[in-house]
Design a protein around this motif. Sequence first.
Motif, short mmCIF file in Angstrom:
data_model
loop_
_atom_site.label_atom_id
_atom_site.label_comp_id
_atom_site.label_asym_id
_atom_site.label_seq_id
_atom_site.Cartn_x
_atom_site.Cartn_y
_atom_site.Cartn_z
N SER A 1 0.84 -1.19 0.00
CA SER A 1 0.00 0.00 0.00
C SER A 1 0.88 1.25 0.00
CB SER A 1 -0.91 0.02 1.23
OG SER A 1 -1.60 1.25 1.34
N THR A 2 0.53 2.20 -0.87
CA THR A 2 1.31 3.45 -0.96
C THR A 2 0.60 4.64 -0.31
OG1 THR A 2 0.31 3.94 -3.12
CG2 THR A 2 2.39 2.72 -3.12
N GLN A 3 -0.60 4.44 0.18
CA GLN A 3 -1.41 5.56 0.66
C GLN A 3 -0.74 6.27 1.83
OE1 GLN A 3 -5.42 4.45 1.66
NE2 GLN A 3 -5.97 6.49 2.39
N GLU A 4 -0.31 5.49 2.84
CA GLU A 4 0.28 6.10 4.03
C GLU A 4 1.58 6.82 3.71
OE1 GLU A 4 -0.78 3.11 3.73
OE2 GLU A 4 -2.21 2.61 5.33
N CYS A 5 2.39 6.23 2.84
CA CYS A 5 3.68 6.85 2.51
C CYS A 5 3.49 8.12 1.68
CB CYS A 5 4.56 5.85 1.77
SG CYS A 5 6.29 6.36 1.65
N LEU A 6 2.51 8.12 0.78
CA LEU A 6 2.23 9.33 0.00
C LEU A 6 1.75 10.45 0.91
CD1 LEU A 6 0.55 7.86 -3.20
CD2 LEU A 6 2.70 9.13 -3.09
N ALA A 7 0.95 10.11 1.93
CA ALA A 7 0.51 11.12 2.88
C ALA A 7 1.71 11.68 3.65
CB ALA A 7 -0.51 10.52 3.84
N TRP A 8 2.65 10.80 4.00
CA TRP A 8 3.87 11.25 4.70
C TRP A 8 4.68 12.17 3.79
CZ3 TRP A 8 9.12 10.99 4.03
CH2 TRP A 8 9.92 11.25 5.17
N CYS A 9 4.80 11.82 2.52
CA CYS A 9 5.54 12.65 1.57
C CYS A 9 4.89 14.02 1.42
CB CYS A 9 5.62 11.97 0.21
SG CYS A 9 6.70 10.52 0.16
N SER A 10 3.55 14.04 1.38
CA SER A 10 2.84 15.31 1.26
C SER A 10 3.08 16.20 2.46
CB SER A 10 1.34 15.04 1.08
OG SER A 10 0.61 16.24 1.03
N GLU A 11 3.12 15.59 3.65
CA GLU A 11 3.33 16.35 4.88
C GLU A 11 4.75 16.92 4.95
OE1 GLU A 11 3.23 15.66 9.75
OE2 GLU A 11 2.63 14.06 8.38
N HIS A 12 5.71 16.18 4.41
CA HIS A 12 7.11 16.59 4.53
C HIS A 12 7.70 17.07 3.21
CE1 HIS A 12 6.38 13.79 7.89
NE2 HIS A 12 7.25 14.51 8.56
N ARG A 13 6.86 17.41 2.26
CA ARG A 13 7.37 17.79 0.93
C ARG A 13 8.29 19.01 1.01
NH1 ARG A 13 2.85 17.71 -1.68
NH2 ARG A 13 3.15 15.60 -2.48
N GLU A 14 7.95 19.98 1.84
CA GLU A 14 8.76 21.18 1.94
C GLU A 14 10.15 20.88 2.48
OE1 GLU A 14 8.05 24.21 0.90
OE2 GLU A 14 6.12 23.52 0.13
N LEU A 15 10.27 19.81 3.29
CA LEU A 15 11.55 19.47 3.89
C LEU A 15 12.41 18.61 2.98
CD1 LEU A 15 10.24 18.59 7.48
CD2 LEU A 15 11.07 20.78 6.65
N THR A 16 11.78 17.81 2.11
CA THR A 16 12.53 16.89 1.25
C THR A 16 12.80 17.47 -0.14
OG1 THR A 16 10.45 15.85 0.53
CG2 THR A 16 11.58 14.88 2.43
N ARG A 17 12.17 18.58 -0.46
CA ARG A 17 12.29 19.13 -1.81
C ARG A 17 13.73 19.54 -2.13
NH1 ARG A 17 7.95 23.53 -3.09
NH2 ARG A 17 6.67 21.63 -3.02
N LYS A 18 14.43 20.12 -1.18
CA LYS A 18 15.78 20.62 -1.44
C LYS A 18 16.79 19.50 -1.64
CE LYS A 18 15.21 24.99 1.05
NZ LYS A 18 15.71 25.84 2.16
N SER A 19 16.49 18.31 -1.12
CA SER A 19 17.45 17.20 -1.21
C SER A 19 17.29 16.38 -2.49
CB SER A 19 17.28 16.28 0.00
OG SER A 19 15.97 15.73 0.03
N ASN A 20 16.38 16.79 -3.37
CA ASN A 20 16.13 16.07 -4.63
C ASN A 20 15.84 14.59 -4.39
OD1 ASN A 20 16.63 18.39 -6.23
ND2 ASN A 20 18.84 18.03 -6.10
N ASN A 21 15.03 14.32 -3.39
CA ASN A 21 14.70 12.94 -3.04
C ASN A 21 13.74 12.35 -4.05
OD1 ASN A 21 12.93 10.87 -1.35
ND2 ASN A 21 14.92 11.06 -0.37
N THR A 22 13.91 11.06 -4.37
CA THR A 22 13.10 10.39 -5.39
C THR A 22 12.02 9.49 -4.80
OG1 THR A 22 14.66 8.53 -5.52
CG2 THR A 22 15.04 10.41 -7.00
N LEU A 23 11.78 9.57 -3.50
CA LEU A 23 10.82 8.66 -2.87
C LEU A 23 9.43 8.79 -3.48
CD1 LEU A 23 9.97 6.61 -0.73
CD2 LEU A 23 9.71 8.51 0.89
N GLU A 24 8.92 10.02 -3.61
CA GLU A 24 7.57 10.20 -4.13
C GLU A 24 7.48 9.71 -5.58
OE1 GLU A 24 4.02 13.58 -4.31
OE2 GLU A 24 6.00 14.08 -3.49
N PHE A 25 8.52 9.96 -6.37
CA PHE A 25 8.51 9.47 -7.76
C PHE A 25 8.46 7.94 -7.78
CE2 PHE A 25 10.91 7.72 -11.31
CZ PHE A 25 10.20 8.22 -12.39
N GLU A 26 9.24 7.28 -6.93
CA GLU A 26 9.25 5.81 -6.89
C GLU A 26 7.88 5.27 -6.45
OE1 GLU A 26 11.42 3.90 -8.04
OE2 GLU A 26 13.16 5.20 -8.30
#
Length: 401
Positions: free
Chosen positions: A178-203
Amino acid sequence: MAEFTSTKLNPESHLLLDQPLLRLPVELSRKNFKLAAVHVEHDKKHLLGALKATANDSLSGKKDPSETLESLDNMINRMKNLKRKMEGFHEEEKITNRQTRRRLEHLHNLYQIPSLADVKYDEWSRIRLNRLLADYLLRNGYVDSARALAKEKGIEDLVDLDVFIQCNKVEESLRRGSTQECLAWCSEHRELTRKSNNTLEFELRLQQFIELRRKGRLLEARQHAQKFISSNVEQNIPEVHRAAGLLAYPPETRVEPYRSMYSKSRWDFVANLFLKTHHELFSLPTRPLLHIALSAGLSALKTPSCHSKYASSSSNASSTTTTVCPICSTELNELARNLRHVQHNKSSVEHDPIVLPNGRVYGRDRLFEMSAKVGLEVGRVKDPTTSEVFDASQIRKVFIS
């Protein structure tokens, strides 16, 4: 003087292992502040725009008084919602500050201990051991056991329970498919992970695309790819090309890399990527602190002879000595086998060292004394480690330079 030096406590060396203890509260405070600032900025833009539009419409007569009052009520309700969010952030900040204060007190206590032989050091070390055990339990999913241990020992503020509980929930959901919980986590922390060019949400979006293709829902898969995958084509060109090629290959294909993309093991890859992203975001080590402490301790005690063919008496029946080396014990010998041994700059030797023909060095008086006790004739000596017997004329004096 030598005894004092050997037992003197160096707090700085101890704190090398305890850096995450203070880093995490700092990262939580930073995250809390950034999220609060995002909410304030978002509502500020909306409210200022709505207020300006309402004032202009009211002055120009485009809206009657009832519509103007309704617009003002909507703005008031939005401000109330913002206030509730800020109160929630404030409560989280109070908890973080309390934990930080408790952790600073715990580390400050170490500086009040003058010696390793002090009883207070034993108490402090026991608290640290309990922290390391709770950290290990949390990382391995034993949340209830970790919570019970922290409560029993009174170290709730020294253990990152809430952070790891949330992390475990997201990780378990990914391993269940299931990706629902992780996508919600990514949405909550998007401002913090954006600068690091993280690929988690894309994966995660790519995994959703794979599952749609696996179920044969080609139209939905194409729409999903256009919406979430094509928008990241510049940063992930190879992955986007593979995703496009996946449309031409069925789930039972044996052609690589599409076979690997369809594999269920890809969920483990995504789960591990989430753990890596989560720990980097909150400045947490990827390995359990217990592993780090144990590895350092074993390496510090390990010597080149601990895994030689002439093992100590704990694992060699032919040896006539009893070792006190913990690495040579049956409990730790295999555990330390693949670890490096440290380079010791100082060593302690007998005042009368001699070397046997097999290259092993002992103190002369103690070697002859032991040989006499085991019944050897005068002029013969026995190696206490290998049980070899040599003539006294074969030994040579050692001069240490």
